[in-house]
Design a protein around this motif. Structure first.
Motif, PDB file in Angstrom:
ATOM      1  N   THR A   1       0.837  -1.208   0.000  1.00  0.00           N
ATOM      2  CA  THR A   1       0.000   0.000   0.000  1.00  0.00           C
ATOM      3  C   THR A   1       0.864   1.247   0.000  1.00  0.00           C
ATOM      4  O   THR A   1       0.596   2.214  -0.717  1.00  0.00           O
ATOM      5  CB  THR A   1      -0.932  -0.003   1.218  1.00  0.00           C
ATOM      6  OG1 THR A   1      -1.705  -1.196   1.225  1.00  0.00           O
ATOM      7  CG2 THR A   1      -1.854   1.203   1.195  1.00  0.00           C
TER       8      THR A   1
ATOM      9  N   THR B   1       2.011   2.034  -3.304  1.00  0.00           N
ATOM     10  CA  THR B   1       0.900   2.158  -4.254  1.00  0.00           C
ATOM     11  C   THR B   1       0.995   1.111  -5.366  1.00  0.00           C
ATOM     12  O   THR B   1       0.779   1.407  -6.531  1.00  0.00           O
ATOM     13  CB  THR B   1       0.808   3.572  -4.860  1.00  0.00           C
ATOM     14  OG1 THR B   1       2.021   3.866  -5.561  1.00  0.00           O
ATOM     15  CG2 THR B   1       0.558   4.614  -3.789  1.00  0.00           C
TER      16      THR B   1
ATOM     17  N   SER C   1      -3.852   6.930   4.104  1.00  0.00           N
ATOM     18  CA  SER C   1      -5.299   6.712   4.179  1.00  0.00           C
ATOM     19  C   SER C   1      -6.092   8.018   4.198  1.00  0.00           C
ATOM     20  O   SER C   1      -7.313   8.005   4.046  1.00  0.00           O
ATOM     21  CB  SER C   1      -5.637   5.890   5.424  1.00  0.00           C
ATOM     22  OG  SER C   1      -5.322   6.597   6.609  1.00  0.00           O
TER      23      SER C   1
ATOM     24  N   PRO D   1      -8.221   8.662   0.289  1.00  0.00           N
ATOM     25  CA  PRO D   1      -8.750   7.381  -0.215  1.00  0.00           C
ATOM     26  C   PRO D   1      -8.872   7.342  -1.726  1.00  0.00           C
ATOM     27  O   PRO D   1      -8.753   6.273  -2.332  1.00  0.00           O
ATOM     28  CB  PRO D   1     -10.125   7.283   0.462  1.00  0.00           C
ATOM     29  CG  PRO D   1     -10.478   8.678   0.860  1.00  0.00           C
ATOM     30  CD  PRO D   1      -9.186   9.357   1.160  1.00  0.00           C
ATOM     31  N   THR D   2      -9.095   8.486  -2.361  1.00  0.00           N
ATOM     32  CA  THR D   2      -9.201   8.515  -3.821  1.00  0.00           C
ATOM     33  C   THR D   2      -7.890   8.092  -4.463  1.00  0.00           C
ATOM     34  O   THR D   2      -7.856   7.338  -5.439  1.00  0.00           O
ATOM     35  CB  THR D   2      -9.586   9.921  -4.307  1.00  0.00           C
ATOM     36  OG1 THR D   2     -10.821  10.302  -3.693  1.00  0.00           O
ATOM     37  CG2 THR D   2      -9.730   9.944  -5.820  1.00  0.00           C
TER      38      THR D   2
ATOM     39  N   ARG E   1      -7.581   4.379  -4.183  1.00  0.00           N
ATOM     40  CA  ARG E   1      -8.530   3.696  -5.051  1.00  0.00           C
ATOM     41  C   ARG E   1      -8.065   3.717  -6.509  1.00  0.00           C
ATOM     42  O   ARG E   1      -8.270   2.746  -7.254  1.00  0.00           O
ATOM     43  CB  ARG E   1      -9.909   4.344  -4.930  1.00  0.00           C
ATOM     44  CG  ARG E   1     -11.022   3.589  -5.609  1.00  0.00           C
ATOM     45  CD  ARG E   1     -12.380   4.039  -5.135  1.00  0.00           C
ATOM     46  NE  ARG E   1     -12.565   5.487  -5.278  1.00  0.00           N
ATOM     47  CZ  ARG E   1     -12.655   6.329  -4.258  1.00  0.00           C
ATOM     48  NH1 ARG E   1     -12.566   5.874  -3.015  1.00  0.00           N
ATOM     49  NH2 ARG E   1     -12.831   7.627  -4.457  1.00  0.00           N
TER      50      ARG E   1
ATOM     51  N   ALA F   1      -8.654  -3.169  -8.802  1.00  0.00           N
ATOM     52  CA  ALA F   1     -10.079  -2.991  -8.519  1.00  0.00           C
ATOM     53  C   ALA F   1     -10.718  -4.197  -7.850  1.00  0.00           C
ATOM     54  O   ALA F   1     -11.663  -4.054  -7.073  1.00  0.00           O
ATOM     55  CB  ALA F   1     -10.818  -2.662  -9.811  1.00  0.00           C
TER      56      ALA F   1
END
Length: 306
Positions: free
Chosen positions: A230, A233, A284, A287-288, A291, A296
């Motif tokens: 995370t 990314t 965090s 969030p966009t 995402r 997905a």
């Protein structure tokens, strides 16, 4: 000044443990599968690799044993979550708990075991150069392998058909299935490959990084590796840089302790984990951004024909 090249070298070594595991988990997640069992796989791989080296004297066999242990556990995880549609998060946690208990049981007789003397490296005789020699030219081959693996994954994921298919499976397994791709088989291959890399990280930990076996020696590195996907990314280069960053934080605590820092040792020991929490908290907040970069279908089961 001599301490700084050694600190840098230790950072690369510590970061390699995290990088190998995190890159393996990155492959998993690119296919849409979340495996929370990295900690358990690394522990089982650590004892498998260590025991193999104790009995055979071969580091190569030890690394292969670690990779095999990680791959077998990952295959069991993959069978449960991909074919039997078990919950990925619960199954991953169960794998971590199993790995912790099983490795502790198997490793009872290896706590005091000794391996043969560890090899020392001086590539092309450049290890004697000031500053750069101790920092870069005395590393174990797997340190360079971690960098090469990152370059390979960048090329494979974004420049080859294999990478395109893997990312397609992670983004829209229904569309990939409609085009005739065996989604579940592709996910299984990705999970096993990721498990093998986690196993290699566990073997490197017990054979090279800290050449011994003690219960629970992974000490949260599997969770940090999971967080690095995370943090980076889902990009291999960023994951590698993040691994070195957290490796540097880990080594910094030891350096500060050796220098008699007035900071309490408990706080220094907690530095890598505090850094993990802080980084994830900062990420965090947007969030966009997560995402947009996250596969997905990550963590979502796929049922062919449904």
């Amino acid at each position: 000044m001599d301490a700084y090249p050694l600190l840098f070298a230790s950072t690369l070594t510590a970061g390699t443990v995290l990088a190998l595991a995190a890159l393996g988990l990155l492959i998993n997640e690119k296919s849409g599968v979340v495996n929370l069992g990295a900690e358990g796989m690394m522990l089982c791989a650590a004892i498998a690799g260590f025991a193999t080296v104790v009995h055979t004297g071969s580091d190569t066999l030890g690394f292969l044993a670690g990779m095999a242990a990680g791959a077998v556990l990952a295959a069991a995880f993959g069978w449960l979550v991909i074919w039997l549609n078990a919950n990925q998060y619960a199954t991953g946690l169960a794998l971590t708990l199993f790995g912790a208990g099983f490795s502790a049981f198997v490793g009872i007789n290896y706590v005091q075991a000794q391996m043969p003397p560890r090899p020392r490296f001086n590539w092309l005789g450049l290890g004697d150069l000031p500053v750069i020699g101790p920092a870069l030219m005395r590393q174990h081959p797997l340190v360079y392998f971690g960098i090469a693996l990152t370059v390979f994954l960048i090329w494979m994921l974004y420049r080859t058909r294999v990478g395109l298919v893997l990312r397609a499976v992670g983004e829209s397994p229904e569309s990939a299935h409609a085009l005739g791709y065996p989604v579940r088989r592709i996910r299984m291959i990705a999970v096993v490959a990721g498990g093998a890399l986690c196993g290699l990280a566990g073997g490197f930990l017990s054979i090279i990084y800290t050449p011994l076996w003690v219960e629970g020696m992974v000490a949260g590195k599997g969770w940090i590796a999971l967080a690095l996907t995370t943090f980076g990314t889902w990009r291999p280069a960023r994951v590698l840089l993040g691994a070195y960053l957290f490796g540097g934080v880990t080594m910094l605590q030891f350096y500060l302790q050796s220098q008699g820092s007035p900071i309490p040792s408990q706080l220094l020991t907690a530095l890598p984990y505090l850094a993990t929490v802080v980084v994830l908290a900062l990420i965090s907040r947007n969030p966009t951004w997560i995402r947009v970069n996250m596969p997905a279908s990550l963590g979502k089961p796929f049922h062919p024909g449904s």
